[in-house]
Design a protein around this motif. Structure first.
Motif, PDB file in Angstrom:
ATOM      1  N   SER A 134       0.816  -1.212   0.000  1.00 42.73           N
ATOM      2  CA  SER A 134       0.000   0.000   0.000  1.00 42.73           C
ATOM      3  C   SER A 134       0.848   1.259   0.000  1.00 42.73           C
ATOM      4  CB  SER A 134      -0.917   0.014   1.233  1.00 42.73           C
ATOM      5  OG  SER A 134      -1.677  -1.172   1.317  1.00 42.73           O
ATOM      6  N   PHE A 141       2.419   6.427  -8.065  1.00 42.14           N
ATOM      7  CA  PHE A 141       2.705   5.067  -8.522  1.00 42.14           C
ATOM      8  C   PHE A 141       1.426   4.358  -8.941  1.00 42.14           C
ATOM      9  CE2 PHE A 141       5.065   5.859  -4.420  1.00 42.14           C
ATOM     10  CZ  PHE A 141       6.120   6.536  -5.013  1.00 42.14           C
ATOM     11  N   LYS A 142       1.449   3.752 -10.124  1.00 45.57           N
ATOM     12  CA  LYS A 142       0.302   2.984 -10.590  1.00 45.57           C
ATOM     13  C   LYS A 142       0.480   1.489 -10.354  1.00 45.57           C
ATOM     14  CE  LYS A 142      -1.088   6.246 -14.211  1.00 45.57           C
ATOM     15  NZ  LYS A 142      -1.327   6.430 -15.672  1.00 45.57           N
ATOM     16  N   ASN A 143       1.727   1.079 -10.185  1.00 40.54           N
ATOM     17  CA  ASN A 143       2.012  -0.342  -9.999  1.00 40.54           C
ATOM     18  C   ASN A 143       3.336  -0.503  -9.265  1.00 40.54           C
ATOM     19  OD1 ASN A 143       4.045   0.096 -12.038  1.00 40.54           O
ATOM     20  ND2 ASN A 143       2.421  -0.135 -13.583  1.00 40.54           N
ATOM     21  N   VAL A 144       3.738  -1.748  -9.050  1.00 38.64           N
ATOM     22  CA  VAL A 144       4.963  -2.016  -8.302  1.00 38.64           C
ATOM     23  C   VAL A 144       6.187  -1.530  -9.077  1.00 38.64           C
ATOM     24  CG1 VAL A 144       6.377  -3.802  -7.222  1.00 38.64           C
ATOM     25  CG2 VAL A 144       3.879  -3.994  -7.170  1.00 38.64           C
ATOM     26  N   LEU A 147       6.731   2.094  -8.384  1.00 38.33           N
ATOM     27  CA  LEU A 147       7.263   2.279  -7.031  1.00 38.33           C
ATOM     28  C   LEU A 147       8.752   1.948  -6.995  1.00 38.33           C
ATOM     29  CD1 LEU A 147       6.950   2.707  -3.954  1.00 38.33           C
ATOM     30  CD2 LEU A 147       6.257   0.304  -3.794  1.00 38.33           C
ATOM     31  N   LYS A 222      -3.753   3.584  -1.573  1.00 38.32           N
ATOM     32  CA  LYS A 222      -3.857   2.899  -2.852  1.00 38.32           C
ATOM     33  C   LYS A 222      -3.152   1.555  -2.721  1.00 38.32           C
ATOM     34  CE  LYS A 222      -2.051   5.342  -5.993  1.00 38.32           C
ATOM     35  NZ  LYS A 222      -1.584   6.170  -7.120  1.00 38.32           N
ATOM     36  N   LEU A 224      -1.256  -1.432  -4.381  1.00 42.94           N
ATOM     37  CA  LEU A 224      -0.519  -1.720  -5.615  1.00 42.94           C
ATOM     38  C   LEU A 224      -0.502  -3.200  -5.956  1.00 42.94           C
ATOM     39  CD1 LEU A 224       2.616   0.628  -5.386  1.00 42.94           C
ATOM     40  CD2 LEU A 224       0.377   1.082  -6.434  1.00 42.94           C
ATOM     41  N   VAL A 238      -7.289  -4.572  -6.990  1.00 41.22           N
ATOM     42  CA  VAL A 238      -5.854  -4.617  -6.690  1.00 41.22           C
ATOM     43  C   VAL A 238      -5.263  -5.889  -7.286  1.00 41.22           C
ATOM     44  CG1 VAL A 238      -4.103  -4.646  -4.882  1.00 41.22           C
ATOM     45  CG2 VAL A 238      -6.202  -3.310  -4.567  1.00 41.22           C
ATOM     46  N   GLN A 244       1.895  -8.937 -12.045  1.00 42.96           N
ATOM     47  CA  GLN A 244       2.880  -7.916 -12.386  1.00 42.96           C
ATOM     48  C   GLN A 244       4.267  -8.520 -12.593  1.00 42.96           C
ATOM     49  OE1 GLN A 244       2.263  -4.132 -10.078  1.00 42.96           O
ATOM     50  NE2 GLN A 244       0.740  -5.360  -8.982  1.00 42.96           N
TER      51      GLN A 244
END
Length: 325
Positions: A134, A141-144, A147, A222, A224, A238, A244
């Motif tokens: 989270s 950040f939209k995804n890992v 990040l 959010k 991720l 999620v 991913q």
């Protein structure tokens, strides 16, 4: 005369021996005769605490005696674990133990003031749950991958919060698989790390699903990724880590344990009560809302989980050179 005396003595001994099973069952039949205390090694609000309170309410109804939840938050939930390990072995002091103090602490601490497999006896796993990566709702950040890219470019501004050794080890494993660079900041409870993420004080937290669901649904955080093999019903938007391209599948658990030496008949009675509780429709609905899967294992099944996971996570800790501070 001597033979007659021997026969009488033998008969008395046999009669006493035949009564032993009934005597052994007597404590369980009468149990409980006073309030039961469930110790939680974390601050209120986390999944472990929530499950303890669900179990306490239903167990009180089922056994007809008050069941009180007592929080003893500390790093690694060590204080609460020691309190139960040192309690009388009579079934009246129980630990709502999470994966952390039982299978992760032995992997991270060279010395512990309690031995999870010698000082505590498994009763039943109450529920299992994934972790949720989270970040703040307004984080870019939209995804890992986003990040990870940010933390690599800004390692001095990146950090993560965790409330126990288990979450820290899981996050360090995530870091090793994604290249995320972030410093560890300890917290006493999952809700503390969640609140710090929501307010923008820290970059991220890999936290149990219970305290994460509400803030994510409420728009304060959010999510991720989740660490379960499939998306969870409580957070259907999620994605999983696997979606991913990240090989990370982690399921934590919470379960009741008692002091070693607690009569098996009492342990079995408590386990049967947990199995009854997790089948109740309102309990299952409450657990589902927190993305927790009901379990209700036998003591023997719980013991096998512990015996498997201690060497597993010890290997992960050694491979990643992770030790508790």
């Amino acid at each position: 005369m001597k033979r007659k005396l021997f026969v009488q003595t033998f008969a008395a001994a046999a009669l006493a021996a035949s009564a032993l099973p009934a005597l052994a069952q007597a404590p369980a039949a009468a149990f409980p005769t006073k309030p039961i205390r469930i110790i939680v090694g974390y601050a209120p609000g986390g999944a472990n605490d929530i499950l303890a309170r669900i179990v306490a309410q239903k167990m009180a109804e089922g056994l007809g005696k008050e069941v009180v939840v007592e929080n003893k938050p500390s790093t690694g939930a060590i204080v609460g674990s020691v309190a139960v390990a040192n309690a009388p072995a009579d079934g009246y002091t129980l630990l709502m133990g999470a994966s952390g103090p039982i299978v992760f602490n032995p992997a991270l601490y060279e010395r512990l003031p309690y031995n999870p497999t010698k000082d505590l006896v498994p009763v039943s796993i109450v529920g299992t749950f994934p972790l949720v990566l989270s970040v703040a709702a307004n984080a870019p950040f939209k995804n890992v991958a986003d990040l990870a890219a940010y933390t690599k470019a800004n390692p001095d501004k990146s950090n993560y919060g965790s409330s126990a050794a288990s979450f820290r080890l899981a996050t360090e494993l995530l870091k090793s698989k994604t290249g995320i660079r972030a410093e560890h900041i300890p917290y006493k409870g999952s809700m503390e790390s969640v609140n710090s993420v929501a307010s923008g004080q820290i970059t991220m937290t890999l936290v149990d699903s219970g305290p994460a669901v509400g803030p994510i649904k409420g728009g304060l955080m959010k999510g991720l990724a989740v660490t379960s093999p499939q998306r969870i019903a409580a957070l259907p938007d999620v994605p999983t880590m696997a979606e991913q391209g990240i090989d990370l599948n982690i399921q934590f658990w919470s379960g009741l344990l008692a002091p070693a030496g607690t009569p098996k008949a009492v342990v079995d009675k408590l386990a049967a009560e947990v199995q009854r509780i997790v089948k109740l429709p309102d309990v299952r609905a409450r657990m589902a809302s927190l993305a927790i899967d009901p379990a209700g294992t036998t003591p023997e099944e719980f013991a096998k989980v512990i015996a498997t996971e201690i060497p597993l996570w010890s290997g992960v800790a050694k491979a990643n050179n992770i030790k508790a501070d």
